[in-house]
Scaffold this motif. Structure first.
Motif, mmCIF file in Angstrom:
data_model
loop_
_atom_site.group_PDB
_atom_site.id
_atom_site.type_symbol
_atom_site.label_atom_id
_atom_site.label_comp_id
_atom_site.label_asym_id
_atom_site.label_seq_id
_atom_site.Cartn_x
_atom_site.Cartn_y
_atom_site.Cartn_z
ATOM 1 N N UNK A 1 -67.572 -56.470 -66.184
ATOM 2 C CA UNK A 1 -67.282 -55.222 -65.847
ATOM 3 C C UNK A 1 -68.520 -54.332 -66.107
ATOM 4 N N UNK A 2 -68.528 -53.095 -66.433
ATOM 5 C CA UNK A 2 -69.557 -52.232 -66.379
ATOM 6 C C UNK A 2 -70.661 -52.560 -67.483
ATOM 7 N N UNK A 3 -69.837 -53.357 -68.529
ATOM 8 C CA UNK A 3 -70.635 -53.497 -69.815
ATOM 9 C C UNK A 3 -70.916 -54.657 -70.200
ATOM 10 N N UNK B 1 -71.615 -42.817 -54.187
ATOM 11 C CA UNK B 1 -70.991 -42.252 -55.845
ATOM 12 C C UNK B 1 -70.628 -43.037 -56.735
ATOM 13 N N UNK B 2 -70.333 -42.413 -57.950
ATOM 14 C CA UNK B 2 -70.046 -43.025 -59.329
ATOM 15 C C UNK B 2 -68.435 -43.476 -59.290
ATOM 16 N N UNK B 3 -68.009 -44.401 -59.690
ATOM 17 C CA UNK B 3 -68.505 -45.955 -59.987
ATOM 18 C C UNK B 3 -68.906 -46.624 -58.552
ATOM 19 N N UNK C 1 -72.921 -52.967 -63.826
ATOM 20 C CA UNK C 1 -73.912 -51.933 -64.153
ATOM 21 C C UNK C 1 -74.932 -52.020 -63.074
ATOM 22 N N UNK C 2 -75.015 -53.273 -62.411
ATOM 23 C CA UNK C 2 -76.005 -53.323 -61.411
ATOM 24 C C UNK C 2 -75.541 -52.971 -60.134
ATOM 25 N N UNK C 3 -74.045 -53.033 -59.777
ATOM 26 C CA UNK C 3 -73.436 -52.249 -58.911
ATOM 27 C C UNK C 3 -73.582 -50.928 -58.813
ATOM 28 N N UNK C 4 -73.515 -50.350 -59.956
ATOM 29 C CA UNK C 4 -73.524 -48.756 -60.172
ATOM 30 C C UNK C 4 -75.089 -48.291 -59.842
ATOM 31 N N UNK C 5 -75.986 -49.330 -60.445
ATOM 32 C CA UNK C 5 -77.421 -48.569 -60.249
ATOM 33 C C UNK C 5 -77.863 -48.848 -58.700
ATOM 34 N N UNK C 6 -77.345 -49.800 -58.224
ATOM 35 C CA UNK C 6 -77.807 -50.168 -56.950
ATOM 36 C C UNK C 6 -77.002 -49.078 -55.892
ATOM 37 N N UNK D 1 -63.920 -36.606 -63.675
ATOM 38 C CA UNK D 1 -64.770 -35.639 -64.480
ATOM 39 C C UNK D 1 -66.135 -36.242 -64.293
ATOM 40 N N UNK D 2 -66.375 -37.423 -64.817
ATOM 41 C CA UNK D 2 -67.689 -38.005 -64.856
ATOM 42 C C UNK D 2 -68.454 -38.174 -63.455
ATOM 43 N N UNK D 3 -67.808 -38.299 -62.562
ATOM 44 C CA UNK D 3 -68.472 -38.492 -61.256
ATOM 45 C C UNK D 3 -69.711 -37.613 -60.891
ATOM 46 N N UNK D 4 -69.589 -36.245 -61.180
ATOM 47 C CA UNK D 4 -70.728 -35.364 -61.045
ATOM 48 C C UNK D 4 -72.170 -35.708 -61.538
#
Ligand code: KG4
Ligand code: ZN
Length: 335
Positions: A136-138, A176-178, A164-169, A35-38
């Motif tokens: 983790x992400x946080x 895509x996310x995550x 968070x760095x993995x997600x931003x890169x 649900x959050x991916x988009x």
């Protein structure tokens, strides 16, 4: 003692039943990630609404899978923070009401301490004292763990968390996310030595982390060398992941050596990264240090770790009243 645990700090609605402090009878996770991916990240309001929809069916399934009835539960635990306040309130209020209705002890669990406890659900579990990384992400926190209820925070990130760095890169690379799983898969196809990104180790003797410089270096590189192919992306992913792994290994081994610990545990969503776990295991072995990581099902957010951590808190009389509230940031680890 049989404890029902509930987790709703971010985008997973989870419930679990644990017997004692380490025997998981059931663990159910309803993930909202699709649900959050988009949106490329977690939308807090959407997360809260989805927790409200999922909480009752998830708890019911956890009870059914454990083969237990409500009257079999001896205590209740729920994540109190850190996390998204609206999301936390759903699980915390549900658990509070459950405990109040059944006259049961109720523990408000620190999410980071629950991630540490997930290591005690791992087989073989680490022996005390050991060094733990919650990544983790946080958060990217290093702890010295003395017992199942005594931890010392040795270091933490000063800016971005590793996840968070993995997600931003991943975003920079158009994944895509995550982002973690996508980067790990892509990095397998690239040579980590083709590009050298900075490894920020901060001052000598510090166990803190900083990943924002690395994230910016990747963005700068991609700006100056536009990605033409899948191979280009794989080289960047491999070089980025290798920089994160080097820093994490360096800090953890230094922490273990400084406290004469022979065991390191890593938990949290990023601990699902098998390339990281394998590299750390290999490097630690040279210093005769053993590395443990939970199975992937216990790395990310789950309620088994919350129930087990809650069982310890109830055992030690660290229970919550109905007037206790959730908290968004980890200002005081044992608040
Ligand atoms: O513990 P978690 O599920 O939620 C938080 O409390 O943040 O961690 C989520 C984080 C995300 O940033 C995600 O990209 C990262 O864990 N992650 C990974 C991998 N799987 C999940 N990072 C690197 N490699 C992976 N395989
Ligand atoms: Zn988490």
């Amino acid at each position: 003692m049989i404890v029902l645990g509930i987790e709703s700090s971010c985008d997973e609605t989870a419930a679990a039943v644990v017997d004692g402090y380490d025997r998981v009878l059931s663990s159910v996770i309803a993930s909202q990630v699709d649900a959050h991916r988009p949106y490329g990240g977690v939308v807090p309001e959407l997360a809260s609404r989805m927790h409200v929809e999922a909480i009752t069916p998830v708890v019911t399934r956890a009870m059914d899978k454990a083969g237990l009835l409500i009257q079999d539960i001896d205590g209740v635990a729920a994540t109190r923070g850190p996390g998204l306040v609206g999301a936390l309130l759903v699980g915390f209020s549900f658990a509070k009401a459950f405990a109040w209705a059944r006259h049961l002890p109720f523990a408000g669990v620190n999410h980071l301490e629950a991630h540490i406890h997930s290591l005690l659900l791992t087989r073989p579990a680490p022996e005390f004292p050991f060094i733990a990384l919650v990544v983790s992400g946080g958060h990217t926190n290093i702890y010295h763990v003395f017992s199942d209820n005594r931890f010392e925070l040795m270091g933490q990130t000063r800016d971005d968390a590793a996840g968070e760095a993995f997600d931003k890169v991943a975003k920079t690379l158009g994944l895509g996310y995550p982002g973690g799983p996508g980067i790990e898969a892509l990095a397998k196809k690239g040579d980590p030595g083709d590009i050298v990104f900075p490894r920020s180790l901060l001052e000598k003797g510090s166990f803190d982390f900083s990943f924002s410089g690395l994230k910016s270096a990747v963005a700068r590189y991609v700006h100056e060398h536009p990605l033409q192919s899948h191979e280009d992306k794989a080289r960047v992913a491999a070089a980025f992941q290798s920089a994160v792994i080097d820093v994490v290994c360096e800090k953890l081994l230094a922490a273990a050596r400084s406290r004469s610990c022979r065991q390191i545990g890593i938990s949290g969503g990023v601990a699902a990264n098998q390339t990281l776990v394998a590299a750390l295991t290999r490097r630690a072995a040279r210093h005769r240090i053993r590395v443990m990581a939970p199975p992937v099902s216990l790395c990310g957010d789950n309620a088994a770790m919350v129930a087990a951590r809650g069982a310890v808190m109830i055992r030690d009389g660290q229970t919550c009243g109905l007037d206790h509230d959730v908290f968004s940031r980890a200002l005081n680890l044992s608040a």
